[in-house]
Design a protein around this motif. Structure first.
Motif, PDB file in Angstrom:
ATOM      1  N   LYS A 159       0.828  -1.195   0.000  1.00  0.00           N
ATOM      2  CA  LYS A 159       0.000   0.000   0.000  1.00  0.00           C
ATOM      3  C   LYS A 159       0.869   1.253   0.000  1.00  0.00           C
ATOM      4  O   LYS A 159       0.587   2.219  -0.710  1.00  0.00           O
ATOM      5  CB  LYS A 159      -0.901  -0.014   1.235  1.00  0.00           C
ATOM      6  N   GLU A 195       2.188   1.927  -3.393  1.00  0.00           N
ATOM      7  CA  GLU A 195       1.164   2.480  -4.267  1.00  0.00           C
ATOM      8  C   GLU A 195       0.993   3.960  -4.002  1.00  0.00           C
ATOM      9  O   GLU A 195       0.972   4.785  -4.919  1.00  0.00           O
ATOM     10  CB  GLU A 195      -0.146   1.756  -3.994  1.00  0.00           C
ATOM     11  N   ARG A 217       1.598   7.139  -6.510  1.00  0.00           N
ATOM     12  CA  ARG A 217       0.556   8.098  -6.827  1.00  0.00           C
ATOM     13  C   ARG A 217       1.020   9.517  -6.511  1.00  0.00           C
ATOM     14  O   ARG A 217       0.853  10.446  -7.304  1.00  0.00           O
ATOM     15  CB  ARG A 217      -0.689   7.775  -6.007  1.00  0.00           C
TER      16      ARG A 217
END
Lengths: 576, 147
Positions: free
Chosen positions: A518, A521, A525
């Motif tokens: 996570k 990610e 982003r």
């Protein structure tokens, strides 16, 4: 540190040759890219010979690899923070296009590509011997930085060591005197100087740089070459570039940008916002704290880390940190700060020590006599008196063991020697008596010669028989014995406990993986957003510049040549 | 004449000594290094700082082990008797308000001009904002219990 620090030097140079198997192509947008038919890989970064096997390597490695061993690329170098900041994560996102010669970038392609273009292309330029520090050399680089280099040990430092510092100061003084002398000499040949414009330019440039260096108090510290410095004392051709170059100047960072970048950096290091943030809880991005790891889980993970590294629980926390082995582990970051880590360490060490003590109490203590008897077997002969024997083998660890007293040692030695003088038949019968005296639980059919009970090993009657005879006797005796009596077993409970622990551990590890995914990610982003924002910012800046320029010219032309107004504007447009 | 105690006829150390032996050896090596370190460039009072600091660390190490019940009482007594830990310092640590005391000279009020303790004994809250202190006795930066 937040600014870009360098401008590339290789714009005019031809790029290095491609390694075999790679071909260069032009994309429809004008980029050139590289394709390897064998690997079926294409990349924007120009593959070099070193990085042949891994063409997607971050572009930072390459300019430094071509360096002579003299250039230090280490922590503490001015590039330490630079490399860390824009390390691999930055470049993995998109291929950098900075290395192509004569490449004209599309306007909207600015943004973070400039970082790649700003790569340092530093090179040693000249080296000087430092007076009174014979193996050390002072090396100046193209970017007017300098470092010291030890030609004997092949060490080089940006930060000048203290013992060399005196020599460097002395060297600087001599240089200054030389320069002054030279200037005085040049005053005489004034006429010559006028003809050589270039030389004047050169000396002026030198003066400028010297003055700048004199002003700087931390001259002998690491010298960070920033853009301003580049503009001040780099080759003057750079400065003749027009507004296009101006746009490349780093835009002023406001607080938001700094916070943003800080967050990005923190994520790159795998820190939680709590560690670098300023305590403004609401500004942390979501999910940074609220990931599925609970406090107990993270503490347990950290404990797993400690156990996995086989750390000595009796060691000190400072030493563990100094060694730095655990810091490289991912699980090191599950705890937010050093205080928490230390608390967990204390707890872990306490538990571990308790375990060790319990285990020690359980296990049979090894008789210190056994190693001493093996020593006797090895070295003792009737030719040596005890005093001689003691003096001869005083370095042996068995002779220095504090658990045995010297008196006992002497007694056993004498006894052993006296037994050696006995006939072999009496020795054998003594041994068989000893064997018969041992209970069945210690010596039975399943016992092996390698692990005989200590009651047997620590007996002089056993030791005094020569090994070959002894082994035969014992193995013959063991074969006549019945099997061992059934031991009472408690291991059922232990096994269930163990399996439970293993399950728990697996679950925690899974949670950690999910968290790492996570975080990754989120990082990606955020990087994207950052890039986008920067592009936007730069574009806007450019537009403003354009608008301002256009307005001035338009006004001027309007004042001077009213009828040619239309064409002027058109010119302005094309120029911009 | 008292018996001569050499390494040979000494009593063996209590159980568990071999566990902490390595760490203690490290401390003693550090101490030796600090004793032999050159003093040039240091102030006169600065010379003793590392000595006090290592002594404090070693004493704290043993005290922590003992309070967490990681070493036996016998071993603890043995360590105190043989000078591995400073018993006087530990005696102070047992008192309320002295739990983090850095060294004994810092609480010798009679040795100061105004009969006061060392600056490092002053809690951080009582110091003026942003004031950093380092005491002359041992280089301590603050050892008040409330910090």
């Amino acid at each position: 540190m937040l600014k870009s620090t360098h401008r590339p030097q290789n714009v005019g140079q031809s790029p290095p040759p491609l390694p075999p198997g790679w071909t260069e192509h032009k994309a429809p947008t004008g980029h050139s890219y590289y394709y390897n038919a064998e690997l079926k890989k294409s990349t924007y970064t120009r593959p070099t010979v070193q990085t042949e096997s891994t063409p997607a390597e971050p572009a930072f490695g390459s300019p430094w690899q071509s360096y002579p061993p003299g250039i230090p690329v280490q922590a503490g170098s001015p590039f330490g923070p630079f490399q860390q900041q824009y390390g691999d994560g930055f470049h993995r996102a998109e291929p950098a296009i900075g290395f192509q010669s004569g490449f004209t970038r599309p306007r909207d392609g600015r943004g973070h590509h400039d970082r790649a273009r700003h790569q340092p292309q530093d090179r040693p330029k000249s080296k000087h011997a430092i007076p009174d520090c014979s193996p050390w050399l002072l090396v100046r680089t193209k970017l007017k930085r300098r470092f010291v280099y030890n030609s004997e040990t092949n060490e080089s430092y940006w930060r000048i060591p203290e013992d060399v510092m005196k020599g460097v100061v002395e060297f600087d003084r001599i240089e200054r005197e030389k320069k002054e002398a030279r200037e005085r000499g040049e005053d005489v040949s004034e006429t010559l100087k006028d003809t050589k414009q270039t030389e004047v330019a050169r000396t002026e440039e030198q003066d400028g740089s010297e003055a700048a260096e004199d002003v700087e108090s931390d001259e002998y510290e690491e010298v960070e070459v920033t853009d301003e410095e580049d503009d001040l004392n780099e080759n003057p051709t750079k400065r003749q570039k027009t507004e296009e170059e101006q746009v490349d100047q780093p835009v002023d960072f406001n607080e938001d940008d700094i916070a943003y970048q800080l967050a990005a950096m923190g994520q790159e290091y795998g820190l939680d916002p709590g560690e670098y943030g300023d305590g403004e809880g609401q500004e942390w991005e979501e999910g940074a704290e609220g990931l599925p790891l609970t406090e107990e889980d993270s503490a347990a993970l950290f404990k797993d880390l400690l156990s996995d590294h086989n750390l000595n629980p009796f060691s000190t926390w400072d030493k563990i940190i100094d060694e730095g082995r655990i810091i490289d582990d991912d699980r090191y970051t599950v705890l937010p700060n050093m205080k928490a880590r230390r608390a967990v360490w204390d707890e872990w060490a306490q538990d571990k020590i308790r375990d060790i003590r319990a285990k020690k109490e359980k296990e049979v203590k090894k008789d210190p006599r056994i190693p001493y008897f093996t020593l006797l077997e090895k070295y003792a002969t009737p030719k040596l008196y005890w005093q001689e024997f003691k003096r001869k083998y005083k370095k042996e660890s068995e002779m220095r063991d504090l658990k045995l007293s010297d008196k006992d040692r002497e007694k056993w030695y004498r006894e052993y020697i006296s037994r050696l003088k006995l006939s072999s038949s009496t020795l054998k019968s003594d041994l068989s008596v000893l064997l018969k005296s041992l209970p069945l639980s210690e010596l039975n059919r399943s016992s092996q010669l390698e692990n005989l009970p200590s009651a047997l090993l620590s007996d002089l009657r056993f030791v005094s028989v020569s090994p070959s005879v002894r082994d035969e006797l014992i193995s013959a005796y063991i074969s006549t014995l019945p099997a061992a009596p059934e031991p009472t077993d408690l291991s059922e409970e232990d096994q269930t406990v163990k399996s439970k622990e293993a399950e728990e551990r697996k679950r925690r590890e899974k949670a950690l993986q999910a968290r790492a995914k996570k975080v990754e990610e989120d990082k990606r982003r955020q990087q994207k957003e950052l890039d986008y924002g920067k592009d936007r910012l730069r574009e806007e800046e450019e537009q403003i510049q354009q608008a301002m320029k256009f307005g001035k010219q338009g006004l001027l032309s309007h004042l001077e040549t009213a009828p040619e107004h239309g064409t002027e504007i058109a010119n302005g447009n094309t120029q911009a | 004449m008292p018996p001569i105690r050499s390494a040979r006829n000494r009593k063996p150390p209590p159980e568990g000594f071999e566990d902490i032996e390595d760490t203690l050896l490290e401390f003693s090596n550090k101490m030796k290094d600090a004793e032999n370190a050159p003093h040039d460039g240091k102030k006169r009072h600065e010379m003793l700082w590392p000595i006090f600091q290592i002594r404090h660390q070693r004493t704290r190490y043993i005290w922590d082990l003992y309070t967490k019940d990681s070493i036996s009482k016998q071993l603890y007594d043995y360590l105190l008797k043989n000078g591995y830990a400073d018993a006087m310092l530990i005696a102070k640590w047992k008192k309320t308000g002295y739990e983090k005391l850095c060294c004994l000279p810092c609480i010798q009020t009679k040795e100061t001009n105004f009969n006061a303790t060392c600056i490092c004994r002053v809690p951080k809250a009582r110091l003026t904002e942003g004031q950093t202190v380092q005491c002359v006795n041992c280089g301590c930066r603050g050892c008040a219990s409330s910090d």
